[in-house]
Design an enzyme around this catalytic site. Structure first.
Site, PDB file in Angstrom:
ATOM      1  N   GLY A 175       0.808  -1.156   0.017  1.00  0.00           N
ATOM      2  CA  GLY A 175       0.189   0.065  -0.049  1.00  0.00           C
ATOM      3  C   GLY A 175       0.890   1.160  -0.190  1.00  0.00           C
ATOM      4  O   GLY A 175       0.575   2.161   0.745  1.00  0.00           O
ATOM      5  N   THR A 214       1.438   3.567  -2.544  1.00  0.00           N
ATOM      6  CA  THR A 214       1.655   4.608  -3.673  1.00  0.00           C
ATOM      7  C   THR A 214       1.362   6.163  -3.341  1.00  0.00           C
ATOM      8  O   THR A 214       1.332   7.024  -4.060  1.00  0.00           O
ATOM      9  CB  THR A 214       0.437   4.110  -4.703  1.00  0.00           C
ATOM     10  OG1 THR A 214      -0.678   3.847  -4.136  1.00  0.00           O
ATOM     11  CG2 THR A 214       0.989   2.751  -5.578  1.00  0.00           C
ATOM     12  N   SER A 215       0.934   6.157  -1.986  1.00  0.00           N
ATOM     13  CA  SER A 215       0.467   7.465  -1.378  1.00  0.00           C
ATOM     14  C   SER A 215       0.546   7.182   0.050  1.00  0.00           C
ATOM     15  O   SER A 215       0.713   6.372   0.537  1.00  0.00           O
ATOM     16  CB  SER A 215      -0.866   7.876  -2.026  1.00  0.00           C
ATOM     17  OG  SER A 215      -1.783   7.191  -1.248  1.00  0.00           O
ATOM     18  N   ILE A 251       0.969   7.124   4.070  1.00  0.00           N
ATOM     19  CA  ILE A 251       2.032   6.849   4.943  1.00  0.00           C
ATOM     20  C   ILE A 251       2.733   5.729   4.310  1.00  0.00           C
ATOM     21  O   ILE A 251       4.325   5.448   4.464  1.00  0.00           O
ATOM     22  CB  ILE A 251       1.269   5.769   6.028  1.00  0.00           C
ATOM     23  CG1 ILE A 251       0.524   6.987   7.015  1.00  0.00           C
ATOM     24  CG2 ILE A 251       2.318   5.157   6.891  1.00  0.00           C
ATOM     25  CD1 ILE A 251      -0.481   6.382   7.878  1.00  0.00           C
ATOM     26  N   GLY A 252       2.217   4.683   3.355  1.00  0.00           N
ATOM     27  CA  GLY A 252       3.209   3.691   2.798  1.00  0.00           C
ATOM     28  C   GLY A 252       4.221   4.423   1.795  1.00  0.00           C
ATOM     29  O   GLY A 252       5.259   3.917   1.816  1.00  0.00           O
ATOM     30  N   TYR A 279     -14.323  -0.935  10.356  1.00  0.00           N
ATOM     31  CA  TYR A 279     -12.920  -0.478  10.125  1.00  0.00           C
ATOM     32  C   TYR A 279     -12.378  -0.741  11.524  1.00  0.00           C
ATOM     33  O   TYR A 279     -11.205  -1.322  11.422  1.00  0.00           O
ATOM     34  CB  TYR A 279     -12.830   0.814   9.762  1.00  0.00           C
ATOM     35  CG  TYR A 279     -11.339   1.177   9.516  1.00  0.00           C
ATOM     36  CD1 TYR A 279     -10.519   0.879   8.327  1.00  0.00           C
ATOM     37  CD2 TYR A 279     -10.812   2.242  10.515  1.00  0.00           C
ATOM     38  CE1 TYR A 279      -9.189   1.331   8.411  1.00  0.00           C
ATOM     39  CE2 TYR A 279      -9.532   2.487  10.431  1.00  0.00           C
ATOM     40  CZ  TYR A 279      -8.632   2.174   9.146  1.00  0.00           C
ATOM     41  OH  TYR A 279      -7.367   2.594   9.265  1.00  0.00           O
TER      42      TYR A 279
END
Length: 246
Positions: free
Chosen positions: A13, A15-16, A18-19, A147
């Site tokens: 994950g 691509t934007s 935190i990751g 969540y």
């Protein structure tokens, strides 16, 4: 000399948000970082000499097999696993559907389980596994119960897997961010106006009276990835401006 020279990392994950911030920081400290995401264009933008992007959905087992085949082919195992991919949407209890439940659990719980499970043959002695939880695992948020339940599961995995892997010298810890200013957070709202109101409201509930930055979570990932945290396993670090503590 970087803190992670010669190390190999995987950030899911990435691509934007935190990751991406974590992947760039780990690479800047000398690691070769494999990153995953679902959007091809975003992955292409991340690629560099020290960052190898792989298109993958962590809820798809075949995709995970492809990720670990690429890491295996490099021949140096895996020293750092940051299982970060996840997401969720607002849904009040009367409105929860089976699809909403299944999608959220398949990504956040199932994706985390099998991301770590399939990494096991590649994890080097002394490897660090880092899971992304959330401070919502100890707090309440209206219309976000599904969540929150997935993140409580991630917290439980942290303890159980730390106990299972300690004999291999592998540490497992979790990071529990509060509200972080990422595209994913803003995307929970239906319009730019709603997003601005959402972010303002979330910031007002933080004792520091602001949202966190992805880079502030990334530095905690780096801490858990290095010998600076060598005596930590099974722990969860809250990086949330005091929201869960004060």
């Amino acid at each position: 000399m970087g803190q992670l020279d010669g190390k190999t990392a995987l950030v899911t994950g990435a691509t934007s948000g935190i990751g991406l911030a974590a992947a760039r920081l780990l690479a800047g400290e000398g690691a070769h970082v494999f990153v995953t995401g679902r959007r091809t264009e975003a992955l292409d933008a991340v690629a560099s000499d020290s960052i190898t992007p792989i298109q993958a959905d962590v809820s798809n087992l075949d995709d995970l097999d492809s990720v670990y085949a690429a890491i295996s082919d490099r021949g140096q195992g895996l020293d750092i696993l940051f299982a970060n991919a996840g997401g969720g949407e607002f849904s009040a209890l009367p409105d929860v559907t089976w699809d909403h439940y299944a999608t959220t659990f398949n990504t956040n719980v199932g994706g985390t389980i099998f991301t770590v499970q399939k990494a096991l043959p590649l994890l080097n002695p002394g490897a660090s596994v880092i899971l992304t939880s959330s401070n919502i695992d100890v707090k309440a948020a209206p219309a976000f119960s599904i969540y929150a339940a997935t993140k409580a599961a991630v917290r439980s995995f942290t303890r159980s897997w730390a106990a299972e892997l300690v004999e291999r010298g592998i540490r497992v810890n979790a990071i529990a961010p509060g509200p972080i200013n990422t595209p994913g957070l803003a995307g929970l709202a239906g319009s730019p106006e709603d997003a601005a109101q959402l972010l303002k409201g979330l910031a007002s509930g933080v004792p520091m009276n602001r949202l966190g930055a992805p880079e502030e979570i990334a530095t905690t990932v780096l801490f858990l990835a290095t010998p600076a945290s060598a005596y930590m396993t099974g722990a969860e670090i809250y990086v949330d401006g005091g929201a869960s503590q004060i």
